[in-house]
Design a protein around this motif. Structure first.
Motif, PDB file in Angstrom:
ATOM      1  N   SER A  46      23.986 -33.526   5.794  1.00  0.00           N
ATOM      2  CA  SER A  46      24.100 -32.504   6.837  1.00  0.00           C
ATOM      3  C   SER A  46      22.898 -31.562   6.859  1.00  0.00           C
ATOM      4  N   SER A  47      21.918 -31.820   5.985  1.00  0.00           N
ATOM      5  CA  SER A  47      20.750 -30.932   5.925  1.00  0.00           C
ATOM      6  C   SER A  47      19.477 -31.684   6.294  1.00  0.00           C
ATOM      7  N   THR A  48      18.525 -30.951   6.865  1.00  0.00           N
ATOM      8  CA  THR A  48      17.237 -31.558   7.209  1.00  0.00           C
ATOM      9  C   THR A  48      16.408 -31.743   5.934  1.00  0.00           C
ATOM     10  N   VAL A  49      15.258 -32.374   6.092  1.00  0.00           N
ATOM     11  CA  VAL A  49      14.355 -32.600   4.957  1.00  0.00           C
ATOM     12  C   VAL A  49      14.009 -31.258   4.292  1.00  0.00           C
ATOM     13  N   ASN A  71       3.186 -36.780   0.080  1.00  0.00           N
ATOM     14  CA  ASN A  71       2.619 -37.331   1.331  1.00  0.00           C
ATOM     15  C   ASN A  71       3.635 -37.427   2.459  1.00  0.00           C
ATOM     16  N   LEU A  72       4.364 -36.350   2.652  1.00  0.00           N
ATOM     17  CA  LEU A  72       5.357 -36.344   3.726  1.00  0.00           C
ATOM     18  C   LEU A  72       5.173 -35.045   4.514  1.00  0.00           C
ATOM     19  N   ASP A  73       4.249 -35.102   5.435  1.00  0.00           N
ATOM     20  CA  ASP A  73       3.888 -33.871   6.149  1.00  0.00           C
ATOM     21  C   ASP A  73       4.622 -33.690   7.468  1.00  0.00           C
ATOM     22  N   ASN A  74       5.129 -34.787   7.998  1.00  0.00           N
ATOM     23  CA  ASN A  74       5.595 -34.710   9.389  1.00  0.00           C
ATOM     24  C   ASN A  74       7.078 -35.004   9.556  1.00  0.00           C
ATOM     25  N   ALA A  75       7.868 -34.697   8.539  1.00  0.00           N
ATOM     26  CA  ALA A  75       9.296 -35.038   8.654  1.00  0.00           C
ATOM     27  C   ALA A  75      10.187 -33.827   8.413  1.00  0.00           C
ATOM     28  N   HIS A  76       9.620 -32.641   8.505  1.00  0.00           N
ATOM     29  CA  HIS A  76      10.341 -31.423   8.121  1.00  0.00           C
ATOM     30  C   HIS A  76      11.711 -31.283   8.768  1.00  0.00           C
ATOM     31  N   LYS A  77      11.776 -31.577  10.051  1.00  0.00           N
ATOM     32  CA  LYS A  77      13.024 -31.279  10.785  1.00  0.00           C
ATOM     33  C   LYS A  77      13.956 -32.488  10.881  1.00  0.00           C
TER      34      LYS A  77
END
Lengths: 264, 233
Positions: free
Chosen positions: A92-95, A126-132
Motif C-alpha cells: 500500500s506504499s510507494t517506493v 540505481n533507481l532514480d525514476n521510480a519514486h512514486k
C-alpha cells in the motif's frame, strides 16, 4: 560479527537445524548455501529472531541476542537490514514511502533530511525514476533494489539477504550481487546471504557455509569450494555447469592437472 | 491484544495511518451502506403499509415502525453484518497476504511492533467511523421509506412524518451507536487476528478471510443480545 553456537530448531518434532555453530565476519559477504529444504531460510530467520531457536545462542558482536526480550531486541534490530526473497515491500506504499518508513519510525529527522537520505539510497541502488510507483508497478529487479535501499536506509551494521537473486535473470542477478558486495565493503557491514545460485557463490562468497540436511556440512572460501573433498558439497556445487567450467579453467590454468580437468 | 495496544512507536505515523484506514474502511463503505439502507427503508415501509391495513390501526404507525426498525436493529446490527462481510474480509485478506508475503516479517525486522502498527489504526478508525455509517443508514433508510410512501401513494407522506416523530426516545439512537462501536471492534479485531495468524499460501488467506466473516458475524449476533439486554431492559 555474528556468531551462532549449537543452535537447534525443530518444527512439529522435525529437526530443521541440528546443532549448528558458525561465525560470520564483519565487512565480509558471508554465504549460506544448500539445497532447497536444507534449512537455509530457517537458519537466516533464526539469526534475526523471526524464529525462536529451541536451544543454542546467537551473538551480535558481544551481545547475546537469544537472551534479550522483544524490547531489548528492538535496539539490535534497528541495526539490521533484511532483504526478503520476494522483496516484502509494503503493497500500500510507494517506493519512497517504503524506503522512508524506517526513518519515519525511528529518527527525528526533518522531512527534507529524510528525503535526502531516501534519494541517496535510491540513487545508490540505481533507481532514480521510480519514486512514486507502487510495488505492483515494479519489475522483479526493481523490487529487489528498493528492498536493498530500504534495508540500508538506517545505515545497518548487519545485512541479511534471503535468496536475493531468486526470480531474476542472470544479468540482473549480477547487478544485485555486486550491489550487495559493494555496500558490504563500503559500510563494513556483516552481510549474510542465503543462496543456491552458484554464480553468486563464485563471485561474491568470501565465507561460505554449506548446510546439508539441517547440519553445517562444510565451510570455507570461494577458492576452497571447487577443490573441497566433500561428496555432498561437490554434488551440490557441480550440479551447476558454471561451477564445472570454473573448475576446468582453474585446473587448466594450474597446468599440472590438465588430465583431471577433462574428467570433471 | 496486549501487543496491539502497546505504546505506538511514533504517534504522528499512527495518526496518519488512522486517517488512511478511515478512508479505506469507512469512507469507502458509505456507498454500500447508503444503497442497502434506502432499499431496506423503502421495503419496511411497504411491508408495514400492507400488513397494517386496518381501519383500527392509525397510518402514522407505519412511519413509527420504520423508524424503530431502522434505529434499533437495521442501522446497527444488520449494517454491522454487512460491514463484517465487506470490511472484515478486506482486513483479513490484506493482513493475511502481508503475512504470507513476509511484509509483516519485514516490519518486525525493522523493529516495528507489527501488530500495533497494522491493527491498532484499523480498530481506532472503525470504532470512530462506523457510528457515522449508522447515523447515515438511519437517515437514508427513513428517507427511503418517505420516498416509497410519496411515490406509490400507499400512504400519505404527512402521516409517515407524523409517525417518525411519534414517541421518539433519544436513548435508542445512543444504544444503536454504542452497539455499532462494539461491533466495529469485534469485526476489526477478529478479522485482523485471522489474517495475522494466516499461514501458508493464498488458499489459506482465502480461508482466513472466510473464517473472519463467519466468526465476526456470530460474535456480533451474540453481543447484540447481550447489549440489548444490558442497555434496553
Amino acid at each position: 560479527m555474528i556468531k551462532a553456537e549449537h543452535i537447534v530448531k525443530s518444527f512439529d518434532g522435525r529437526t530443521v537445524l541440528d546443532d549448528i555453530s558458525v561465525e560470520f565476519d564483519a565487512g565480509q559477504t558471508n554465504l549460506i548455501i544448500g539445497r532447497s529444504g536444507s534449512g537455509k531460510t530457517v537458519m537466516l530467520k533464526s539469526l534475526v529472531g523471526l524464529h525462536e531457536v529451541d536451544s543454542g545462542t546467537i551473538y551480535y558482536d558481544d551481545v547475546c541476542f537469544t537472551d534479550l526480550d522483544f524490547k531489548a531486541r528492538k535496539r539490535i534490530r534497528k541495526n539490521v537490514g533484511m532483504i526478503f526473497q520476494g522483496g516484502a515491500l509494503l503493497d500500500s506504499s510507494t517506493v519512497v514511502e517504503n524506503v522512508k518508513l524506517p526513518l519515519d519510525l525511528f529518527t527525528n529527522q526533518s522531512e527534507e533530511e529524510k528525503m535526502e537520505r531516501v534519494n541517496f539510497c535510491l540513487r545508490r541502488v540505481n533507481l532514480d525514476n521510480a519514486h512514486k510507483l507502487y510495488p505492483s508497478e515494479l519489475s522483479g529487479g526493481m523490487i529487489k533494489r528498493v528492498a536493498i535501499a530500504r534495508a540500508i536506509v538506517l545505515n545497518p551494521r548487519y545485512l541479511f539477504c534471503d535468496e536475493p537473486n531468486s526470480g531474476l535473470d542472470p544479468q540482473t542477478s549480477i547487478v544485485i550481487d555486486n550491489l550487495i558486495r559493494d555496500i558490504t565493503e563500503e559500510y563494513n557491514i556483516t552481510t549474510i546471504i542465503n543462496t543456491h545460485d552458484m554464480n553468486s557463490v563464485l563471485e561474491i562468497g568470501e565465507k561460505i557455509v554449506f548446510i546439508y540436511q539441517g547440519r553445517k556440512w562444510w565451510e570455507g572460501s570461494k577458492h576452497d569450494i571447487l577443490h573441497a573433498d566433500n561428496r555432498e558439497l561437490n554434488e551440490f556445487v557441480f550440479a551447476s555447469a558454471m561451477a564445472k567450467r570454473a573448475k576446468m579453467v582453474e585446473t587448466t590454468e594450474d597446468g599440472h592437472n590438465g588430465r583431471r580437468a577433462k574428467q570433471v | 491484544m496486549q501487543k496491539v495496544f502497546s505504546r505506538p512507536e511514533k504517534m504522528r505515523i499512527y495518526r496518519r495511518r488512522i486517517f488512511y484506514e478511515m478512508e479505506a474502511l469507512g469512507l469507502n463503505s458509505i456507498g454500500l451502506t447508503a444503497i442497502i439502507s434506502v432499499f431496506i427503508g423503502a421495503a419496511i415501509t411497504l411491508q408495514m403499509a400492507i400488513s397494517l391495513e386496518s381501519p383500527f390501526i392509525p397510518r402514522y404507525l407505519i412511519g413509527y415502525a420504520t423508524r424503530e426498525t431502522m434505529t434499533l436493529e437495521f442501522s446497527s446490527t444488520v449494517v454491522a453484518l454487512i460491514l463484517a462481510g465487506k470490511v472484515g474480509s478486506n482486513i483479513a485478506s490484506e493482513i493475511g497476504t502481508m503475512r504470507i508475503t513476509e511484509q509483516i516479517d519485514a516490519l518486525e525486522i525493522m523493529g516495528v511492533n507489527s501488530a500495533s502498527y497494522l491493527i491498532l489504526p484499523k480498530i481506532v478508525a472503525t470504532v470512530f467511523f462506523f457510528p457515522f455509517l449508522t447515523i447515515l443508514s438511519m437517515i437514508i433508510g427513513i428517507i427511503g421509506g418517505y420516498m416509497i410512501a410519496a411515490l406509490t401513494g400507499i400512504m400519505i407522506p404527512a402521516d409517515y412524518v407524523e409517525g417518525l416523530q411519534y414517541c421518539f426516545v433519544q436513548w435508542e439512537v445512543t444504544y444503536s451507536l454504542i452497539k455499532i462501536a462494539v461491533f466495529a471492534f469485534i469485526i476489526t479485531s477478529i478479522s485482523a487476528y485471522c489474517g495475522y495468524y494466516a499461514k501458508g499460501n493464498s488458499l489459506e488467506v482465502g480461508k482466513a478471510s472466510t473464517r473472519a466473516v463467519v466468526s465476526s458475524s456470530i460474535v456480533i449476533m451474540i453481543f447484540n443480545l447481550i447489549l440489548t439486554q444490558l442497555l434496553l431492559t
